[in-house]
Design a protein around this motif. Structure first.
Motif, PDB file in Angstrom:
ATOM      1  N   TRP A   1       0.858  -1.184   0.000  1.00 27.83           N
ATOM      2  CA  TRP A   1       0.000   0.000   0.000  1.00 27.83           C
ATOM      3  C   TRP A   1       0.897   1.238   0.000  1.00 27.83           C
ATOM      4  CZ3 TRP A   1      -5.228  -0.073  -0.586  1.00 27.83           C
ATOM      5  CH2 TRP A   1      -5.840  -1.310  -0.499  1.00 27.83           C
TER       6      TRP A   1
ATOM      7  N   LEU B   1     -17.155   3.278   5.173  1.00 27.73           N
ATOM      8  CA  LEU B   1     -15.919   2.556   5.471  1.00 27.73           C
ATOM      9  C   LEU B   1     -16.211   1.287   6.265  1.00 27.73           C
ATOM     10  CD1 LEU B   1     -13.977   5.652   6.843  1.00 27.73           C
ATOM     11  CD2 LEU B   1     -13.970   4.800   4.491  1.00 27.73           C
TER      12      LEU B   1
ATOM     13  N   VAL C   1      -7.165   0.283  10.054  1.00 19.27           N
ATOM     14  CA  VAL C   1      -7.303   0.279   8.594  1.00 19.27           C
ATOM     15  C   VAL C   1      -8.788   0.294   8.245  1.00 19.27           C
ATOM     16  CG1 VAL C   1      -6.838  -1.004   6.472  1.00 19.27           C
ATOM     17  CG2 VAL C   1      -5.149  -0.991   8.305  1.00 19.27           C
TER      18      VAL C   1
ATOM     19  N   ALA D   1     -11.292   0.093   5.027  1.00 14.69           N
ATOM     20  CA  ALA D   1     -11.535  -0.136   3.597  1.00 14.69           C
ATOM     21  C   ALA D   1     -12.610   0.847   3.145  1.00 14.69           C
ATOM     22  CB  ALA D   1     -12.004  -1.567   3.370  1.00 14.69           C
ATOM     23  N   ILE D   2     -12.394   1.484   2.004  1.00 19.66           N
ATOM     24  CA  ILE D   2     -13.389   2.410   1.461  1.00 19.66           C
ATOM     25  C   ILE D   2     -14.382   1.602   0.638  1.00 19.66           C
ATOM     26  CG2 ILE D   2     -13.787   4.425   0.000  1.00 19.66           C
ATOM     27  CD1 ILE D   2     -10.893   5.294   0.649  1.00 19.66           C
TER      28      ILE D   2
ATOM     29  N   THR E   1      -6.026   4.939   6.649  1.00 21.76           N
ATOM     30  CA  THR E   1      -5.428   4.385   7.857  1.00 21.76           C
ATOM     31  C   THR E   1      -5.296   5.477   8.912  1.00 21.76           C
ATOM     32  OG1 THR E   1      -3.167   4.772   7.075  1.00 21.76           O
ATOM     33  CG2 THR E   1      -4.125   2.609   6.618  1.00 21.76           C
TER      34      THR E   1
ATOM     35  N   GLU F   1     -13.986  -1.252   8.997  1.00 23.96           N
ATOM     36  CA  GLU F   1     -12.762  -1.527   9.741  1.00 23.96           C
ATOM     37  C   GLU F   1     -12.847  -2.964  10.264  1.00 23.96           C
ATOM     38  OE1 GLU F   1     -10.332   0.250  13.586  1.00 23.96           O
ATOM     39  OE2 GLU F   1     -12.454   0.707  13.369  1.00 23.96           O
TER      40      GLU F   1
ATOM     41  N   GLN G   1      -9.343   2.049  -2.697  1.00 23.94           N
ATOM     42  CA  GLN G   1      -8.313   2.565  -1.814  1.00 23.94           C
ATOM     43  C   GLN G   1      -8.700   2.293  -0.358  1.00 23.94           C
ATOM     44  OE1 GLN G   1      -8.444   6.634  -3.268  1.00 23.94           O
ATOM     45  NE2 GLN G   1      -6.558   6.309  -4.427  1.00 23.94           N
ATOM     46  N   ARG G   2      -7.854   2.749   0.574  1.00 19.02           N
ATOM     47  CA  ARG G   2      -8.163   2.599   1.990  1.00 19.02           C
ATOM     48  C   ARG G   2      -7.643   3.813   2.745  1.00 19.02           C
ATOM     49  NH1 ARG G   2      -3.985  -2.085   4.208  1.00 19.02           N
ATOM     50  NH2 ARG G   2      -2.159  -0.748   4.377  1.00 19.02           N
TER      51      ARG G   2
END
Length: 111
Positions: free
Chosen positions: A28, A105, A85, A87-88, A80, A107, A77-78
């Protein structure tokens, strides 16, 4: 009502590099930082890869960026925040005035 952007989140994009053995290494890459209003939603526990995993949904609001702009988050994308973390899952305009974007999002944390 305007969002309070008090959480600094790092936007990251997936990168695949050849591993020299015919495969690829996934890493990433940091694309920049965003200030967001972050609110937790619902949570649940489920098994992923034979491991109990805690999943929490979140909704974030960030400053507006036009579609296609480098600083506009995408679903591949993501974000942080240290070891956390997110995740979108989706990105949309928060209203018709184009002041903010809404992000959905997810998590995950291993139990």
């Amino acid at each position: 009502m305007a969002a309070r952007f008090s959480s600094r989140l790092v936007l990251e994009e997936r990168s695949r590099e050849p591993d020299g053995a015919g495969g690829a290494l996934e890493t990433w890459v940091e694309k920049g930082a965003l200030w967001a209003e972050l609110k937790a939603g619902s949570g649940r526990e489920r098994v992923i890869g034979m491991k109990p995993t805690s999943t929490v949904t979140h909704r974030a609001r960030i400053r507006y960026a036009a579609p296609g702009a480098a600083d506009r988050p995408r679903a591949d994308q993501r974000l942080t925040d240290g070891a956390r973390v997110f995740a979108i899952l989706a990105v949309a305009e928060a209203d018709d005035r184009r002041r903010e974007l809404a992000l959905w999002l997810e998590e995950r944390a291993l139990s």
